[in-house]
Write a protein that holds these residues in place. Structure first.
Motif, mmCIF file in Angstrom:
data_model
loop_
_atom_site.group_PDB
_atom_site.id
_atom_site.type_symbol
_atom_site.label_atom_id
_atom_site.label_comp_id
_atom_site.label_asym_id
_atom_site.label_seq_id
_atom_site.Cartn_x
_atom_site.Cartn_y
_atom_site.Cartn_z
ATOM 1 N N ASN A 150 -30.201 -100.378 -46.776
ATOM 2 C CA ASN A 150 -30.175 -101.966 -46.657
ATOM 3 C C ASN A 150 -28.369 -100.688 -47.777
ATOM 4 O O ASN A 150 -29.161 -99.707 -49.091
ATOM 5 C CB ASN A 150 -30.980 -101.966 -47.917
ATOM 6 N N CYS A 160 -27.814 -123.393 -39.442
ATOM 7 C CA CYS A 160 -27.412 -123.115 -39.046
ATOM 8 C C CYS A 160 -26.084 -123.002 -38.315
ATOM 9 O O CYS A 160 -26.587 -123.208 -37.133
ATOM 10 C CB CYS A 160 -27.874 -121.943 -38.545
ATOM 11 N N CYS A 203 -36.109 -112.779 -44.262
ATOM 12 C CA CYS A 203 -35.486 -111.537 -42.976
ATOM 13 C C CYS A 203 -35.834 -110.197 -43.848
ATOM 14 O O CYS A 203 -35.933 -110.415 -44.540
ATOM 15 C CB CYS A 203 -34.363 -111.483 -42.611
ATOM 16 N N GLU A 213 -23.525 -111.617 -50.715
ATOM 17 C CA GLU A 213 -24.737 -111.701 -50.919
ATOM 18 C C GLU A 213 -24.539 -110.078 -51.549
ATOM 19 O O GLU A 213 -23.499 -109.049 -51.011
ATOM 20 C CB GLU A 213 -25.629 -111.647 -49.326
ATOM 21 N N SER A 261 -19.327 -111.255 -46.800
ATOM 22 C CA SER A 261 -20.642 -112.170 -47.336
ATOM 23 C C SER A 261 -20.503 -112.581 -48.693
ATOM 24 O O SER A 261 -19.290 -111.529 -49.606
ATOM 25 C CB SER A 261 -21.743 -111.104 -46.808
ATOM 26 N N ASN A 270 -33.949 -115.997 -47.039
ATOM 27 C CA ASN A 270 -33.717 -115.025 -47.128
ATOM 28 C C ASN A 270 -32.944 -115.122 -45.156
ATOM 29 O O ASN A 270 -33.655 -114.248 -44.998
ATOM 30 C CB ASN A 270 -34.094 -112.799 -47.400
ATOM 31 N N ILE A 273 -25.815 -105.539 -48.000
ATOM 32 C CA ILE A 273 -25.637 -105.405 -46.241
ATOM 33 C C ILE A 273 -26.857 -104.473 -46.045
ATOM 34 O O ILE A 273 -27.020 -103.270 -46.251
ATOM 35 C CB ILE A 273 -24.586 -104.988 -45.547
ATOM 36 N N THR A 278 -30.919 -114.349 -41.655
ATOM 37 C CA THR A 278 -30.177 -113.513 -41.456
ATOM 38 C C THR A 278 -29.664 -113.952 -39.251
ATOM 39 O O THR A 278 -30.870 -114.231 -38.823
ATOM 40 C CB THR A 278 -29.985 -112.127 -41.362
ATOM 41 N N HIS A 279 -28.847 -113.259 -38.541
ATOM 42 C CA HIS A 279 -28.512 -113.665 -37.543
ATOM 43 C C HIS A 279 -28.652 -112.175 -36.483
ATOM 44 O O HIS A 279 -28.720 -111.201 -37.516
ATOM 45 C CB HIS A 279 -26.902 -113.766 -37.293
ATOM 46 N N HIS A 280 -29.709 -112.054 -36.026
ATOM 47 C CA HIS A 280 -30.651 -110.819 -35.800
ATOM 48 C C HIS A 280 -30.427 -110.790 -34.156
ATOM 49 O O HIS A 280 -30.752 -110.498 -33.568
ATOM 50 C CB HIS A 280 -32.024 -110.927 -35.633
ATOM 51 N N TYR A 339 -24.867 -120.520 -43.093
ATOM 52 C CA TYR A 339 -26.128 -121.116 -43.512
ATOM 53 C C TYR A 339 -26.143 -121.920 -44.582
ATOM 54 O O TYR A 339 -25.709 -121.338 -45.041
ATOM 55 C CB TYR A 339 -27.125 -119.313 -43.162
ATOM 56 N N HIS A 364 -40.011 -110.796 -41.334
ATOM 57 C CA HIS A 364 -38.512 -111.710 -41.031
ATOM 58 C C HIS A 364 -40.119 -112.394 -40.693
ATOM 59 O O HIS A 364 -39.644 -113.558 -39.793
ATOM 60 C CB HIS A 364 -38.324 -111.308 -39.225
#
Length: 223
Positions: free
Chosen positions: A182, A86, A14, A213, A211, A111, A216, A113-115, A100, A41
């Motif tokens: 970001n 997922c 993503c 990670e 998260s 990478n 964000i 993500t939920h969009h 995930y 993406h």
């Protein structure tokens, strides 16, 4: 037909990869530049344009669906076979959880993500009234094509400072094009920790993001 990634799983990677190229273990890989001049993406046929296998999942106090697929070596130019799962769970406390998992047989970029576009106010409401808190004192500046420059700057004294809860609409006019940045999440990378909290004051609905990670991305639906 093409859509603005409504509700999809964005992947294999993503966000953007500059010029659609990256080098990994000494080898250069070329990807589609579907967001010219960059890769976005996962490419022309990313994870959002695939049919996934689905399996019902039931756990104590929760139920949902586990979606899975195999992204084959070379798909959209990426190396390695990647098996992705997922899982969406809704529990009896009305909480939505998304997990995930990606397993690969070769070094590769992943990478996920939920969009979804979240409007906690419901029909007729505006996200500009939502109050956002980001657990981040720094962000990564980007150029005019939304590629990060490599710098890390403090958010203090900028419209990107959401360290205290602030309405999204309070300073959005001071951000050319709106928010699509970001932030560097505070805390230790690899440790599950809060990244964001979003509140709709009228309905009382709350969205919390946690998260492991390092960053964000907050996108305010500018396009």
């Amino acid at each position: 037909e093409r859509h603005p990634y409504f509700g999809c799983i964005a992947g294999r990677y993503c966000n953007r990869i500059a010029k659609g190229k990256f080098t990994l273990d000494g080898q250069e890989y070329t990807l589609a530049t579907n967001n010219a001049p960059h890769h976005l993406h996962g490419g022309e046929n990313g994870f959002d344009r695939q049919v996934w296998k689905a399996m019902i999942v039931r756990k104590e106090g929760a139920a949902g669906v586990a979606f899975s697929r195999l992204s084959k070596d070379g798909e959209e130019g990426y190396p390695g076979n990647v098996h992705v799962t997922c899982t969406y769970l809704l529990n009896d406390r009305n909480e939505l959880r998304i997990d995930y998992e990606a397993i690969t047989d070769k070094a590769t970029h992943v990478n996920l993500t939920h969009h979804s576009y979240w409007n906690l106010a419901g029909p007729g409401g505006t996200v500009l009234d939502h109050v956002l808190r980001l657990y981040a004192t720094q962000y990564t500046p980007a150029d005019d094509t939304l590629i990060t420059t490599g710098k890390i700057d403090p958010v203090a004294t900028t419209p990107l400072d959401f360290t205290t809860p602030t309405p999204i609409g309070a300073r959005i006019m001071n951000v050319p094009g709106g928010y699509d940045h970001n932030w560097v999440a505070d805390g230790e990378v690899g440790v599950l920790r809060p990244h964001a909290e979003l509140i709709d004051p009228k309905s009382g609905r709350v969205l919390e993001v946690a998260s492991t990670e390092p960053g964000i991305q907050f996108y305010s639906g500018n396009f």
